[in-house]
Write a protein that holds these residues in place. Structure first.
Motif, PDB file in Angstrom:
ATOM      1  N   GLY A 163      48.580  24.311  34.310  1.00  0.00           N
ATOM      2  CA  GLY A 163      47.445  24.938  34.942  1.00  0.00           C
ATOM      3  C   GLY A 163      46.295  24.956  33.946  1.00  0.00           C
ATOM      4  N   ASN A 164      45.339  25.887  34.119  1.00  0.00           N
ATOM      5  CA  ASN A 164      44.211  25.902  33.184  1.00  0.00           C
ATOM      6  C   ASN A 164      43.999  27.245  32.490  1.00  0.00           C
ATOM      7  N   TRP A 165      44.975  28.145  32.626  1.00  0.00           N
ATOM      8  CA  TRP A 165      44.864  29.441  31.955  1.00  0.00           C
ATOM      9  C   TRP A 165      45.513  29.346  30.570  1.00  0.00           C
ATOM     10  N   VAL A 166      44.873  28.667  29.650  1.00  0.00           N
ATOM     11  CA  VAL A 166      45.468  28.502  28.319  1.00  0.00           C
ATOM     12  C   VAL A 166      44.430  28.689  27.217  1.00  0.00           C
ATOM     13  N   PHE A 167      44.885  29.259  26.112  1.00  0.00           N
ATOM     14  CA  PHE A 167      44.124  29.269  24.869  1.00  0.00           C
ATOM     15  C   PHE A 167      44.610  28.103  24.023  1.00  0.00           C
ATOM     16  N   LEU A 168      43.712  27.568  23.208  1.00  0.00           N
ATOM     17  CA  LEU A 168      44.068  26.439  22.351  1.00  0.00           C
ATOM     18  C   LEU A 168      43.935  26.811  20.881  1.00  0.00           C
ATOM     19  N   GLY A 169      44.863  26.336  20.102  1.00  0.00           N
ATOM     20  CA  GLY A 169      44.801  26.498  18.656  1.00  0.00           C
ATOM     21  C   GLY A 169      45.066  25.156  18.000  1.00  0.00           C
ATOM     22  N   ALA A 170      44.614  24.984  16.772  1.00  0.00           N
ATOM     23  CA  ALA A 170      44.785  23.714  16.068  1.00  0.00           C
ATOM     24  C   ALA A 170      45.307  23.956  14.656  1.00  0.00           C
ATOM     25  N   ILE A 171      46.219  23.092  14.247  1.00  0.00           N
ATOM     26  CA  ILE A 171      46.676  23.070  12.858  1.00  0.00           C
ATOM     27  C   ILE A 171      46.371  21.694  12.297  1.00  0.00           C
ATOM     28  N   PHE A 172      45.467  21.638  11.347  1.00  0.00           N
ATOM     29  CA  PHE A 172      45.201  20.395  10.634  1.00  0.00           C
ATOM     30  C   PHE A 172      46.186  20.329   9.465  1.00  0.00           C
ATOM     31  N   THR A 173      46.731  19.153   9.205  1.00  0.00           N
ATOM     32  CA  THR A 173      47.677  19.028   8.114  1.00  0.00           C
ATOM     33  C   THR A 173      47.538  17.683   7.402  1.00  0.00           C
ATOM     34  N   THR A 174      47.947  17.680   6.152  1.00  0.00           N
ATOM     35  CA  THR A 174      47.933  16.447   5.367  1.00  0.00           C
ATOM     36  C   THR A 174      49.159  15.596   5.665  1.00  0.00           C
ATOM     37  N   LEU A 175      50.073  16.110   6.466  1.00  0.00           N
ATOM     38  CA  LEU A 175      51.269  15.354   6.814  1.00  0.00           C
ATOM     39  C   LEU A 175      50.952  14.238   7.807  1.00  0.00           C
ATOM     40  N   GLU A 176      51.668  13.143   7.679  1.00  0.00           N
ATOM     41  CA  GLU A 176      51.579  12.051   8.654  1.00  0.00           C
ATOM     42  C   GLU A 176      52.649  12.287   9.717  1.00  0.00           C
ATOM     43  N   LEU A 177      52.222  12.738  10.883  1.00  0.00           N
ATOM     44  CA  LEU A 177      53.150  12.998  11.976  1.00  0.00           C
ATOM     45  C   LEU A 177      52.907  12.008  13.107  1.00  0.00           C
ATOM     46  N   ALA A 178      53.966  11.640  13.789  1.00  0.00           N
ATOM     47  CA  ALA A 178      53.836  10.678  14.890  1.00  0.00           C
ATOM     48  C   ALA A 178      53.005  11.274  16.020  1.00  0.00           C
ATOM     49  N   PRO A 179      51.927  10.607  16.440  1.00  0.00           N
ATOM     50  CA  PRO A 179      51.069  11.158  17.498  1.00  0.00           C
ATOM     51  C   PRO A 179      51.684  10.995  18.883  1.00  0.00           C
ATOM     52  N   ASP A 180      51.248  11.840  19.787  1.00  0.00           N
ATOM     53  CA  ASP A 180      51.652  11.756  21.187  1.00  0.00           C
ATOM     54  C   ASP A 180      50.660  10.893  21.954  1.00  0.00           C
ATOM     55  N   ALA A 181      51.083  10.437  23.111  1.00  0.00           N
ATOM     56  CA  ALA A 181      50.178   9.668  23.969  1.00  0.00           C
ATOM     57  C   ALA A 181      49.152  10.603  24.577  1.00  0.00           C
ATOM     58  N   PRO A 182      47.892  10.207  24.632  1.00  0.00           N
ATOM     59  CA  PRO A 182      46.869  11.066  25.241  1.00  0.00           C
ATOM     60  C   PRO A 182      47.095  11.202  26.738  1.00  0.00           C
ATOM     61  N   GLU A 183      46.612  12.312  27.294  1.00  0.00           N
ATOM     62  CA  GLU A 183      46.702  12.529  28.740  1.00  0.00           C
ATOM     63  C   GLU A 183      45.488  11.895  29.413  1.00  0.00           C
ATOM     64  N   VAL A 184      45.644  11.543  30.672  1.00  0.00           N
ATOM     65  CA  VAL A 184      44.535  10.994  31.449  1.00  0.00           C
ATOM     66  C   VAL A 184      44.172  12.001  32.538  1.00  0.00           C
ATOM     67  N   GLU A 185      43.021  11.798  33.139  1.00  0.00           N
ATOM     68  CA  GLU A 185      42.511  12.736  34.135  1.00  0.00           C
ATOM     69  C   GLU A 185      43.245  12.603  35.464  1.00  0.00           C
ATOM     70  N   HIS A 186      43.563  13.761  36.064  1.00  0.00           N
ATOM     71  CA  HIS A 186      44.273  13.789  37.341  1.00  0.00           C
ATOM     72  C   HIS A 186      43.562  14.681  38.355  1.00  0.00           C
ATOM     73  N   CYS A 187      42.248  14.769  38.285  1.00  0.00           N
ATOM     74  CA  CYS A 187      41.509  15.608  39.239  1.00  0.00           C
ATOM     75  C   CYS A 187      41.359  14.928  40.599  1.00  0.00           C
ATOM     76  N   GLY A 188      41.349  13.615  40.601  1.00  0.00           N
ATOM     77  CA  GLY A 188      41.185  12.893  41.854  1.00  0.00           C
ATOM     78  C   GLY A 188      39.867  13.226  42.532  1.00  0.00           C
ATOM     79  N   SER A 189      39.901  13.380  43.850  1.00  0.00           N
ATOM     80  CA  SER A 189      38.682  13.655  44.613  1.00  0.00           C
ATOM     81  C   SER A 189      38.393  15.148  44.729  1.00  0.00           C
ATOM     82  N   CYS A 190      39.259  15.986  44.204  1.00  0.00           N
ATOM     83  CA  CYS A 190      39.083  17.441  44.301  1.00  0.00           C
ATOM     84  C   CYS A 190      37.797  17.876  43.602  1.00  0.00           C
ATOM     85  N   ARG A 191      37.064  18.789  44.228  1.00  0.00           N
ATOM     86  CA  ARG A 191      35.859  19.331  43.622  1.00  0.00           C
ATOM     87  C   ARG A 191      35.753  20.841  43.869  1.00  0.00           C
TER      88      ARG A 191
END
Length: 345
Positions: A163-191
């Motif tokens: 859903g969209n009721w979320v807070f976001l936090g970030a941790i920057f690190t010097t570690l090399e971690l395997a990245p995840d695949a980015p998400e794509v938009e799924h709004c479609g025709s909804c407005r």
């Protein structure tokens, strides 16, 4: 680092986050240009800080060149009730869901530090920096790059399993971690989020003009709110949840796990007349530990006065009378406007 990444996700979710993703610091190469266009158009209004340190905000590598991975984490604050119901109770104040509980900056940052300490324990010598909405970090594009969700047409982050009721936090690190695949938009025709906006703050899908946004007007805007928007405020005195509340993806919203983020009883539907009577000391006491405290008594009571003017209840005029001579010009102006509205009834 694949095993570490898996253990990191498990620990972060155990610590209370509902979703975790990883991306590279260079994962959003167009973020700087998008921010520049937003500021160039003046859509940031009085938020001058958005135009400052744009190099850092647009490129995490400029903010911290040593960072090799960015861990994005989401924490749910899903409401237990329909946040639009309060809009029908015109003698009561509508406060944005995120501000009805404990200040999320404190709650999320403590949890981020816990995850960060665990990460350092697993990898001695690693360095981290944690951020929660107070540093020049573009959390929403980074969260999309890390696979947590996507920026919807209302420009907020949402996910098919969040859903969209979320807070976001970030941790920057010097570690090399395997990245995840980015998400794509799924709004479609909804407005739905665009159509529900009381002030038409979206000039186009995925674009926001903050100067017309009720959240901006009630929280960030200093001085009198332009008259063209005052009636549209309704009884919203701190923020606006309309575009979030109507998103269909909320049927998959994750329940809030931290009770500190759930609504305080006295902030679910406070009486406008009571809020109008707050002086500075009473305001500080009532909103201790709340994000509302940061806007100060004057801006808050200004908003309350507008809401009383929109209440349609002449009996509330008595709460406005002392505010006509308030030491803050914006409060006095709002009270005079509100009284003029009630006299028309």
């Amino acid at each position: 680092m694949k095993d570490l990444g898996a253990r990191l996700r498990a620990f972060a979710q155990e610590a209370g986050f509902v979703k975790v993703g990883i991306c590279r610091p260079d994962a959003v190469p167009d973020a700087g240009a998008r921010l520049g266009a937003f500021v160039e158009a003046g859509h940031h209004g009085q938020m001058a800080w958005m135009g400052e340190r744009m190099a850092w905000r647009g490129d995490p590598r400029a903010l911290w060149p040593e960072a090799r991975s960015i861990i994005m984490l989401a924490e749910s604050y899903s409401p237990e009730h329909d946040p639009l119901e309060i809009l029908e109770r015109r003698d009561r104040a509508a406060i944005s869901v995120y501000a009805q509980g404990r200040d999320y900056h404190d709650v999320v940052k403590k949890r981020l530090k816990r995850v960060g300490r665990w990460l350092i324990e697993q990898s001695p010598g690693a360095e981290i920096k944690v951020f929660v909405d107070t540093a020049p970090v573009m959390e929403k594009p980074l969260a999309q790059a890390a696979g947590l969700g996507w920026q919807g047409k209302h420009t907020n982050l949402l996910g098919r399993d969040l859903g969209n009721w979320v807070f976001l936090g970030a941790i920057f690190t010097t570690l090399e971690l395997a990245p995840d695949a980015p998400e794509v938009e799924h709004c479609g025709s909804c407005r739905k989020c665009l159509d529900v906006c009381p002030t038409n703050a979206f000039p186009a899908p995925f674009k926001l003009d903050a100067r017309r946004c009720i959240s901006y007007l009630t929280i960030e805007h200093r001085g009198p709110i332009p008259e063209e928007f005052r009636a549209a405020l309704g009884n919203r005195i701190y923020g606006c949840d309309d575009c979030l509340a109507v998103c269909p993806w909320n049927k998959f919203a994750v329940e809030a796990r931290d009770q500190r983020l759930t609504a305080r009883d006295d902030l679910r539907a406070p009486a406008l007349a009571d809020l109008a009577a707050l002086d500075d000391a009473a305001f500080r006491e009532r909103f201790s530990g709340s994000p509302i405290k940061r806007i100060g008594r004057d801006r808050f009571v200004r908003n309350v006065a507008y809401a009383i003017g929109n209440s349609g209840n002449p009996d509330l005029a008595a709460a406005l009378a002392p505010l006509r001579d308030d030491s803050d010009p914006a409060v006095a102006d709002a009270a005079s406007w509100a009284l003029s509205q009630l006299k028309r009834i």
